[in-house]
Design an enzyme around this catalytic site. Sequence first.
Site, PDB file in Angstrom:
ATOM      1  N   LYS A 202     -29.399  59.548  25.703  1.00 53.84           N
ATOM      2  CA  LYS A 202     -30.648  58.957  26.195  1.00 53.84           C
ATOM      3  C   LYS A 202     -31.399  58.341  25.010  1.00 53.84           C
ATOM      4  CE  LYS A 202     -34.985  60.167  26.996  1.00 53.84           C
ATOM      5  NZ  LYS A 202     -35.595  58.843  26.776  1.00 53.84           N
TER       6      LYS A 202
ATOM      7  N   GLU B 271     -33.768  67.631  15.039  1.00 58.09           N
ATOM      8  CA  GLU B 271     -34.191  66.877  13.843  1.00 58.09           C
ATOM      9  C   GLU B 271     -35.600  66.396  14.133  1.00 58.09           C
ATOM     10  OE1 GLU B 271     -32.456  66.545  11.120  1.00 58.09           O
ATOM     11  OE2 GLU B 271     -30.583  67.376  11.853  1.00 58.09           O
TER      12      GLU B 271
ATOM     13  N   CYS C 244     -39.314  59.939   9.711  1.00 60.57           N
ATOM     14  CA  CYS C 244     -39.412  61.394   9.529  1.00 60.57           C
ATOM     15  C   CYS C 244     -39.430  61.751   8.061  1.00 60.57           C
ATOM     16  CB  CYS C 244     -38.251  62.072  10.233  1.00 60.57           C
ATOM     17  SG  CYS C 244     -36.648  61.494   9.649  1.00 60.57           S
TER      18      CYS C 244
ATOM     19  N   GLU D  55     -48.244  64.878  10.505  1.00 60.61           N
ATOM     20  CA  GLU D  55     -47.385  63.708  10.370  1.00 60.61           C
ATOM     21  C   GLU D  55     -48.150  62.505  10.934  1.00 60.61           C
ATOM     22  OE1 GLU D  55     -43.945  63.370  13.007  1.00 60.61           O
ATOM     23  OE2 GLU D  55     -42.714  62.939  11.254  1.00 60.61           O
TER      24      GLU D  55
END
Length: 507
Positions: free
Chosen positions: A191, A266, A300, A400
């Site tokens: 996906k 992850e 990331c 983040e």
Amino acid sequence: MTEMRIIASAGVALPTPFEARHLIGGAWLDSADGAVSERYSPAHGTLVSVAAKGGVAEAEAAIGAARATFDAGDWAFSSGAYRAGILLRVADLIEAHLDRIALLETLESGKPISQAKAEIGGAADLWRYAAGLARMVHGDSHNALGPDMLGVVLKEPIGLVSLICPWNFPFLIVSQKLPFALAAGCTAVVKPSEMTPSTTCILGELLIEAGLPAGVVNIVLGYGDPVGAVLSTDARVDMVSFTGSTGVGKRISAAASATLKRVSLELGGKNPQVIFPDADLDQAADAIAFGVYFNAGQCCNSGSRIIVHEDVVEALTAKVVACSRRVPFGDPLDPETQVGAIISPEHLEKIDGYVQAAVADGATVAIGGKAFAVDGVGPHFYEPTVVTNLRPDMAIARDEVFGPVLAVLTFRTLDEALHLANDAAYGLSAGVWSRDMSTCLSFARRVQAGTVWTNTWMDGYPEMPFGGVKQSGQGRELGRYGMEEFLEVKTVQMRIGNTRAPWVSQE
Ligand code: NAD
């Protein structure tokens, strides 16, 4: 306006919108209810793709196809040499279609075309590397269990894996997962993000052209709810491999626990780089600019938090600000552009929210600090931004931000630097800059991160495993670990002669 390099419209003619469909059991399908979603280029505002919008029915059909294909055994028990041959052909086809894939990747994500081309080339290399691994599926043998016993530890494909991917590196990230799963002998349902569906569909076309049997790889397009949710809960799925935000990773982990699936995650990062006074400050400044502005900070691995020795913080910040002025931001379709658009207006607002909250709390903006428009392109860009005078407890220094925003903290001793670096929920990657190797190694051994760079930032190789600790995730991609994730262990114990001592008395 901040003084910076802006690349105006490249004036490139845009292709007609791509029509993205599900790939289920070897057939390209629309959704049963005909639902579609449209993706507009975040940079240019033009329609890039119209994608079938999947629901529970499409997700379940894809799982059914992948399950039946795995259970039939032809793929799972195929030779590594056969699987390697297919993966190598896919790598060649990716290279042959590189320009087409890169253009769609740029238009859907807003990333610069030169970067997209490099990522697609890097993805081809991943398929090639995984082809080598396909011929390395082996376990152990135990020949010291006694005279009449031989033990064999088999490595087997874990089964049907759901691969759920994000929007920031659509083609690269699916290529960090899928060829490794296929090398292991798994079948898959993929996906892509609802924002970047098209290049995964092109990959599906290339898989078919390379001779991959129908049903081994299935693609379902759509949103996390319901498609991603079905892929992480359905009892027929053996494993979920997810790349995305920590919040969604936690939800997937909880959902998958009901059927005890293996889960590989992850997730996000707030990655620190520590700069000692003896570092080469020019190299560090350049790498810091790369680390925080690459992919407009939507990465990331963004080196979004620097921890600088007090003696050099002024000099280093000045160098980073000078670099920030020279990085070309602008039209992603211009080959000179190094930083493109932000993925969506909502995300742009979130980035700015972090900066404005820090300013309201007493921080100083050394450069940048606002959104801007590019002539002839669109308004969804954010200036290269460096924020100083921060406290470690401010959100901009802990969360983040996922934008081109650098948070600058300071330290005096190695212990203090380590404390600041490790004082985070995340543990994806970290960096250290010093000419003294013992300083670098002391830091590398004590910092809590899955990857550590010394005197560099964000180098990566297919051979080197990648993943996080703490809330940056679990499991590893790339390297031989990248395939191990998709393998299960089976123990086989074989009695050689008729020597088994009876358990039930024979009298
Ligand atoms: P996201 O978590 O919003 O979405 C990722 C994928 O999960 C998408 O395909 C989405 O549709 C799907 N999803 C959403 N809700 C779901 C649910 N409830 N169940 C199942 N699937 C669901 O992430 P994003 O915004 O696409 O990507 C940005 C995030 O990804 C950042 O946090 C970034 O740090 C992280 N990321 C991590 C790595 C890494 O390797 N560690 C690499 C790239 C991106």
